[in-house]
Design a protein around this motif. Structure first.
Motif, short mmCIF file in Angstrom:
data_model
loop_
_atom_site.label_atom_id
_atom_site.label_comp_id
_atom_site.label_asym_id
_atom_site.label_seq_id
_atom_site.Cartn_x
_atom_site.Cartn_y
_atom_site.Cartn_z
N TYR A 120 43.92 7.87 -14.94
CA TYR A 120 42.99 7.85 -13.82
C TYR A 120 42.08 6.64 -14.01
CZ TYR A 120 44.50 12.70 -13.26
OH TYR A 120 45.25 13.83 -13.09
N GLU A 121 42.19 5.66 -13.13
CA GLU A 121 41.38 4.45 -13.26
C GLU A 121 39.94 4.73 -12.83
OE1 GLU A 121 42.17 1.78 -14.69
OE2 GLU A 121 44.38 1.84 -14.80
N ALA A 122 38.99 4.32 -13.64
CA ALA A 122 37.58 4.64 -13.38
C ALA A 122 37.08 4.00 -12.09
CB ALA A 122 36.71 4.19 -14.56
N GLU A 123 37.63 2.82 -11.74
CA GLU A 123 37.11 2.14 -10.55
C GLU A 123 37.42 2.90 -9.27
OE1 GLU A 123 41.07 -0.01 -11.55
OE2 GLU A 123 39.40 0.98 -12.60
N HIS A 124 38.34 3.86 -9.32
CA HIS A 124 38.66 4.66 -8.13
C HIS A 124 38.08 6.07 -8.21
CE1 HIS A 124 41.15 1.40 -6.92
NE2 HIS A 124 42.03 1.58 -7.88
N ALA A 125 37.31 6.35 -9.25
CA ALA A 125 36.67 7.65 -9.38
C ALA A 125 35.34 7.65 -8.63
CB ALA A 125 36.46 7.99 -10.85
N THR B 71 42.35 -2.38 -17.48
CA THR B 71 43.56 -2.02 -16.75
C THR B 71 43.19 -1.77 -15.29
OG1 THR B 71 43.32 0.34 -17.25
CG2 THR B 71 44.60 -1.00 -18.81
N GLY B 72 44.20 -1.65 -14.44
CA GLY B 72 43.92 -1.44 -13.03
C GLY B 72 43.29 -2.66 -12.40
N THR B 73 42.30 -2.43 -11.54
CA THR B 73 41.66 -3.53 -10.82
C THR B 73 40.23 -3.80 -11.26
OG1 THR B 73 40.95 -1.99 -9.07
CG2 THR B 73 43.08 -3.11 -8.77
N GLY B 74 39.74 -3.07 -12.28
CA GLY B 74 38.38 -3.27 -12.74
C GLY B 74 37.94 -2.13 -13.64
N PHE B 75 36.63 -2.04 -13.83
CA PHE B 75 36.05 -0.98 -14.66
C PHE B 75 34.69 -0.62 -14.07
CE2 PHE B 75 35.04 -5.14 -16.42
CZ PHE B 75 33.65 -5.10 -16.49
N VAL B 76 34.09 0.47 -14.54
CA VAL B 76 32.77 0.89 -14.07
C VAL B 76 31.72 0.47 -15.09
CG1 VAL B 76 31.27 2.82 -13.50
CG2 VAL B 76 33.63 2.79 -12.69
N ASN B 77 30.74 -0.28 -14.63
CA ASN B 77 29.57 -0.64 -15.41
C ASN B 77 28.45 0.33 -15.03
OD1 ASN B 77 27.34 -1.76 -16.65
ND2 ASN B 77 27.56 -3.78 -15.73
N TYR B 78 28.11 1.23 -15.95
CA TYR B 78 27.05 2.21 -15.70
C TYR B 78 25.70 1.51 -15.54
CZ TYR B 78 29.86 6.31 -17.15
OH TYR B 78 30.79 7.32 -17.25
N SER C 167 23.39 8.30 -15.11
CA SER C 167 24.46 7.57 -14.44
C SER C 167 25.80 8.18 -14.86
CB SER C 167 24.39 6.09 -14.78
OG SER C 167 24.33 5.87 -16.17
N ALA C 168 26.77 8.24 -13.92
CA ALA C 168 27.95 9.06 -14.20
C ALA C 168 29.18 8.56 -13.45
CB ALA C 168 27.67 10.51 -13.83
N VAL C 169 30.34 8.94 -13.97
CA VAL C 169 31.63 8.76 -13.32
C VAL C 169 32.33 10.11 -13.34
CG1 VAL C 169 33.89 7.62 -13.41
CG2 VAL C 169 31.83 6.35 -14.02
N GLU C 170 32.84 10.52 -12.18
CA GLU C 170 33.49 11.84 -12.08
C GLU C 170 34.93 11.67 -11.61
OE1 GLU C 170 31.34 15.42 -10.61
OE2 GLU C 170 32.87 15.40 -9.04
N PHE C 171 35.86 12.30 -12.34
CA PHE C 171 37.28 12.27 -12.01
C PHE C 171 37.72 13.64 -11.52
CE2 PHE C 171 36.49 9.35 -15.51
CZ PHE C 171 37.20 8.21 -15.16
N THR C 172 38.58 13.66 -10.53
CA THR C 172 39.29 14.88 -10.14
C THR C 172 40.72 14.73 -10.65
OG1 THR C 172 37.93 15.21 -8.19
CG2 THR C 172 40.04 16.36 -8.25
N THR C 173 41.16 15.66 -11.48
CA THR C 173 42.44 15.53 -12.16
C THR C 173 43.32 16.75 -11.89
OG1 THR C 173 41.77 16.66 -14.19
CG2 THR C 173 41.24 14.30 -14.01
N TYR C 174 44.58 16.62 -12.26
CA TYR C 174 45.51 17.74 -12.11
C TYR C 174 46.38 17.81 -13.35
CZ TYR C 174 48.88 21.03 -10.30
OH TYR C 174 49.67 22.13 -10.15
N GLY D 282 22.29 3.83 -20.54
CA GLY D 282 23.44 4.13 -19.69
C GLY D 282 24.69 4.36 -20.52
N GLY D 283 25.83 4.39 -19.86
CA GLY D 283 27.09 4.57 -20.56
C GLY D 283 27.73 3.25 -20.91
N PRO D 284 28.85 3.28 -21.63
CA PRO D 284 29.62 2.07 -21.88
C PRO D 284 30.32 1.63 -20.60
CG PRO D 284 30.87 3.97 -22.59
CD PRO D 284 29.53 4.49 -22.13
N ASN D 285 30.96 0.49 -20.62
CA ASN D 285 31.86 0.15 -19.52
C ASN D 285 33.09 1.04 -19.63
OD1 ASN D 285 30.11 -1.81 -18.66
ND2 ASN D 285 31.32 -3.55 -19.40
N LEU D 286 33.37 1.77 -18.57
CA LEU D 286 34.46 2.76 -18.61
C LEU D 286 35.64 2.24 -17.82
CD1 LEU D 286 35.27 5.55 -19.63
CD2 LEU D 286 34.34 6.51 -17.51
#
Length: 488
Positions: free
Chosen positions: A29-34, A49-56, A62-69, A139-143
């Motif tokens: 799950y790429e963080a930039e799409h979460a 990886t993917g198209t980028g990362f999240v800089n908190y 500050s947060a990043v939330e994933f919906t997973t299956y 804040g968080g690390p770059n995710l």
């Protein structure tokens, strides 16, 4: 749309790695799409990886939330890929379905040096919410991403349509289904699969025997457009069985349309209780049925009236229109999907010389341009499709199925150029990322918005995301019959 209210009221990308049956599978799950809260997507440090990362943002919370299956109930490794170019730890609270655990994310030495941190948790089969929240002012690390490992995946079927139908009817006998638009959408989709495979007529007949009397009556007064979607399955069964009761049942809907209340300019209102309201959802419930039944003029007229009131200058269509208050505030993905499918389905029955054909083709092109413009790199589309960067927005499966179906049909009918097939096929692959088979051998289609009324931005974002909701199953089957059986 199931909630009948007279009101105007996380995102993710899944890359399923090819894995043989009965071996460990990973899902990335790429963080930039979460879903992000107080953070931005960047690509200024190599190695992601993917198209980028999240800089908190450098704040607590500050947060990043994933919906997973996950396909199986078992222990899974949650592997967070991150970079921390500072010399201090940036711990985060990892919350899995509401249960928090604090995890250290120590220095990696540079922002271009990426490392992983693993948390092992017990997960049930199904959808899960995983949130990574900063606990310090730094804040968080770059995710970069979240990987879920150790999920054992069953073989993927050669025919997703029959797999979904077989799985569904194993738990939903025909007599348990009623006349709601979600049930009849599923039944109509099953008929299309039956027409190809010859496998499901007994199931459909069992439903008809339970719901349709000899005189064509069903006990339904047809006081809303949703209820009229049943007309499609009546036509299906009339063709498949030759029984008069299904022709009579379809005629009852046509007779009701003749007396049904309308807006001042002739639009069929969504529900008799909603004076003056037109909902984009409603066109699919009636217009393809009318066109199939021979009333092309009414079907095209209604599409024209609705489109004139719902067209959104920023792209696509608003969800609804009221003669009293104007357009509703938002573009909702599934409403636009219903409209697209309705238009291409009606077009199949419109003669090339019909005066309304050119306008319907322009409607399809307007929608297709929006679909292409707002498609996420995952192939899916957002719940609020024209707001892809909105915090809390999330990728939705049923509308993505509808958009892929609409585009493919429009190319097939030569309304769109073949170049649009790339959009449809990308959408198809995106929807398949939400499909899995559990240890019981049954399919699961995740990320489906439950029944939804007309509302504001916050309302749509709060809608529950379900697995195997009939809104998504019917749309998935329509899409798979269109795109899943070989190249177009």
């Amino acid at each position: 749309m199931a909630d009948k209210k007279a009101v105007w009221l996380v995102a993710l990308t899944i890359t399923a790695l090819a894995t043989p049956a009965a071996q460990a599978a990973t899902t990335v799950y790429e963080a930039e799409h979460a879903t992000r809260s107080q953070g931005v997507v960047e690509s200024n440090h190599d190695g992601y990886t993917g198209t980028g990362f999240v800089n908190y943002d450098n704040v607590i919370g500050s947060a990043v939330e994933f919906t997973t299956y996950t396909s199986h109930a078992r222990q899974h490794d949650l592997v967070f890929r991150y970079a921390n170019g500072t010399t201090t730890d940036r711990p985060m609270e990892i919350t899995v379905d509401g249960t928090p655990t604090t995890v250290s994310f120590g220095s990696t030495g540079a922002w271009t040096t990426w490392a992983t941190k693993t948390l092992t948790v017990q997960l049930s089969q199904g959808t899960h919410t995983i949130r990574a929240t900063a606990t310090t002012a730094g804040g968080g690390p770059n995710l970069d991403s979240l990987t879920i490992a150790n999920d054992v995946e069953a073989p993927r079927p050669r025919d997703w349509s029959t797999a979904v139908v077989d799985s569904t009817i194993a738990t939903r006998p025909a007599t348990s289904l009623g006349l709601s638009y979600t049930d009849t959408l599923f039944l109509h989709s099953v008929y299309l699969v039956h027409r190809r495979t010859g496998r499901y007529l007994d199931y459909l007949k069992a439903w008809g025997d339970a719901r349709v009397r000899a005189d064509g009556s069903t006990g339904n007064p047809y006081n809303d457009l949703d209820s009229m979607l049943a007309g499609n399955i009546f036509l299906d069964l009339a063709q498949a069985t030759g029984e008069e009761r299904y022709r009579l049942a379809a005629q009852r809907i046509r007779d009701r349309i003749a007396t049904y209340p309308r807006t001042s300019d002739g639009g069929l209102i969504h529900n008799v209780a909603f004076t003056g309201q037109l909902w984009a959802d409603g066109v699919f419930m009636v217009q393809p049925f009318l066109a199939r039944a021979g009333d092309v003029d009414t079907a095209t007229q209604q599409l024209s009236i609705y489109y004139r009131h719902l067209k959104n200058p920023e792209g696509l269509l608003r969800h609804a229109y009221s003669e009293h208050t104007g357009q509703s505030p938002e573009v909702w993905c599934r409403a636009v999907g219903w409209f697209g499918m309705a238009t291409v389905d009606v077009l199949r029955h419109v003669p090339r010389t019909h005066p309304a054909r050119a306008e319907l083709m322009e409607i399809v092109r307007h929608l297709a341009d929006g679909y292409r413009r707002f498609q996420n790199p995952s192939g899916l589309w957002f719940q609020l499709p024209i707001k892809p960067d909105l915090t809390g927005n999330w990728l939705e499966t049923s509308c993505s199925s509808m958009y892929a179906y609409t585009i493919s049909q429009a190319v097939e009918q030569r309304v769109l150029s073949p170049s649009y097939l790339r959009v449809a096929r990308k959408g198809y692959r995106g929807v398949l990322s939400q499909a899995s088979i559990g240890s019981d051998g049954r399919t699961a289609i995740a990320g489906i918005s439950v029944g939804t009324s007309v509302g504001d931005e916050a309302y749509y974002l709060r809608r529950a995301r379900a697995v195997n909701d009939f809104h998504g199953l019917g749309a998935f089957l329509l899409m798979n019959e269109e795109l899943g059986l070989g190249p177009k």
